[in-house]
Scaffold this motif. Sequence first.
Motif, PDB file in Angstrom:
ATOM      1  N   LEU A   1     -50.179  10.306  13.086  1.00 23.82           N
ATOM      2  CA  LEU A   1     -50.495  11.538  12.347  1.00 23.82           C
ATOM      3  C   LEU A   1     -50.357  12.767  13.234  1.00 23.82           C
ATOM      4  O   LEU A   1     -49.836  13.800  12.790  1.00 23.82           O
ATOM      5  CB  LEU A   1     -51.893  11.462  11.755  1.00 23.82           C
ATOM      6  N   GLN A   2     -50.772  12.668  14.477  1.00 24.09           N
ATOM      7  CA  GLN A   2     -50.639  13.785  15.408  1.00 24.09           C
ATOM      8  C   GLN A   2     -49.162  14.130  15.614  1.00 24.09           C
ATOM      9  O   GLN A   2     -48.769  15.292  15.559  1.00 24.09           O
ATOM     10  CB  GLN A   2     -51.291  13.442  16.744  1.00 24.09           C
ATOM     11  N   LEU A   3     -48.333  13.119  15.845  1.00 23.92           N
ATOM     12  CA  LEU A   3     -46.905  13.355  16.067  1.00 23.92           C
ATOM     13  C   LEU A   3     -46.230  13.901  14.816  1.00 23.92           C
ATOM     14  O   LEU A   3     -45.410  14.814  14.893  1.00 23.92           O
ATOM     15  CB  LEU A   3     -46.228  12.062  16.510  1.00 23.92           C
ATOM     16  N   LEU A   4     -46.586  13.361  13.650  1.00 20.58           N
ATOM     17  CA  LEU A   4     -45.977  13.815  12.399  1.00 20.58           C
ATOM     18  C   LEU A   4     -46.399  15.244  12.066  1.00 20.58           C
ATOM     19  O   LEU A   4     -45.596  16.014  11.532  1.00 20.58           O
ATOM     20  CB  LEU A   4     -46.339  12.861  11.261  1.00 20.58           C
ATOM     21  N   GLU A   5     -47.612  15.585  12.401  1.00 22.88           N
ATOM     22  CA  GLU A   5     -48.129  16.929  12.137  1.00 22.88           C
ATOM     23  C   GLU A   5     -47.350  17.980  12.925  1.00 22.88           C
ATOM     24  O   GLU A   5     -47.121  19.086  12.462  1.00 22.88           O
ATOM     25  CB  GLU A   5     -49.609  16.983  12.525  1.00 22.88           C
TER      26      GLU A   5
ATOM     27  N   ALA B   1     -37.888   8.008   5.780  1.00 19.44           N
ATOM     28  CA  ALA B   1     -39.121   8.318   5.066  1.00 19.44           C
ATOM     29  C   ALA B   1     -40.033   9.218   5.887  1.00 19.44           C
ATOM     30  O   ALA B   1     -40.768  10.038   5.322  1.00 19.44           O
ATOM     31  CB  ALA B   1     -39.855   7.026   4.683  1.00 19.44           C
ATOM     32  N   PHE B   2     -39.982   9.089   7.207  1.00 17.41           N
ATOM     33  CA  PHE B   2     -40.809   9.910   8.091  1.00 17.41           C
ATOM     34  C   PHE B   2     -40.022  11.057   8.724  1.00 17.41           C
ATOM     35  O   PHE B   2     -40.490  11.693   9.675  1.00 17.41           O
ATOM     36  CB  PHE B   2     -41.456   9.040   9.169  1.00 17.41           C
ATOM     37  N   HIS B   3     -38.831  11.300   8.207  1.00 16.57           N
ATOM     38  CA  HIS B   3     -37.981  12.411   8.664  1.00 16.57           C
ATOM     39  C   HIS B   3     -37.661  12.318  10.154  1.00 16.57           C
ATOM     40  O   HIS B   3     -37.627  13.329  10.852  1.00 16.57           O
ATOM     41  CB  HIS B   3     -38.629  13.769   8.328  1.00 16.57           C
ATOM     42  N   ILE B   4     -37.440  11.097  10.604  1.00 17.52           N
ATOM     43  CA  ILE B   4     -37.049  10.870  11.992  1.00 17.52           C
ATOM     44  C   ILE B   4     -35.527  10.817  12.028  1.00 17.52           C
ATOM     45  O   ILE B   4     -34.919   9.903  11.479  1.00 17.52           O
ATOM     46  CB  ILE B   4     -37.646   9.556  12.542  1.00 17.52           C
TER      47      ILE B   4
END
Length: 141
Positions: A135-139, A72-75
């Motif tokens: 949010l910083q890491l996902l951005e 879901a978080f594209h990891i």
Amino acid sequence: MCHIKYFYSVAQHSLNCAKEAQSRGYSKHVVLSCLFHDASETYMSDLITPIKKQMKEYQVIEDQLLETIFQAFHIRLKNEEKNIWKEMDHLLLEAELKEMMPLEEDRPTVTLISVPDLNEHYYREIEEEFKAYALQLLEDL
């Protein structure tokens, strides 16, 4: 029975794991996996590792749920990267036990690059820090 000296949330543990992975120069995917590695506990109750080892079906379901969260978080992780978040989890658990469990002060010291925040915090502080860090890491992906 020994209990920790104060409330220490899973989110705080996960933040410390992610910061250790980041300090070691691991990829953003690995850092995110360290941050989200306990996310399945939101949906399932957490069990300590010795009990999980006895409940193979539980571990299978937990692994499937965690994989769904990572997707879901594209990891996307290679097998060796999956082992890294498990290593970070283990190292931080050892550090936490030594610091926060009565009668565990003589436990061997683990070598960490970061300085984990093992202080007591109001849970909202940790929640906000967790969200901002995620949010910083996902951005940046």
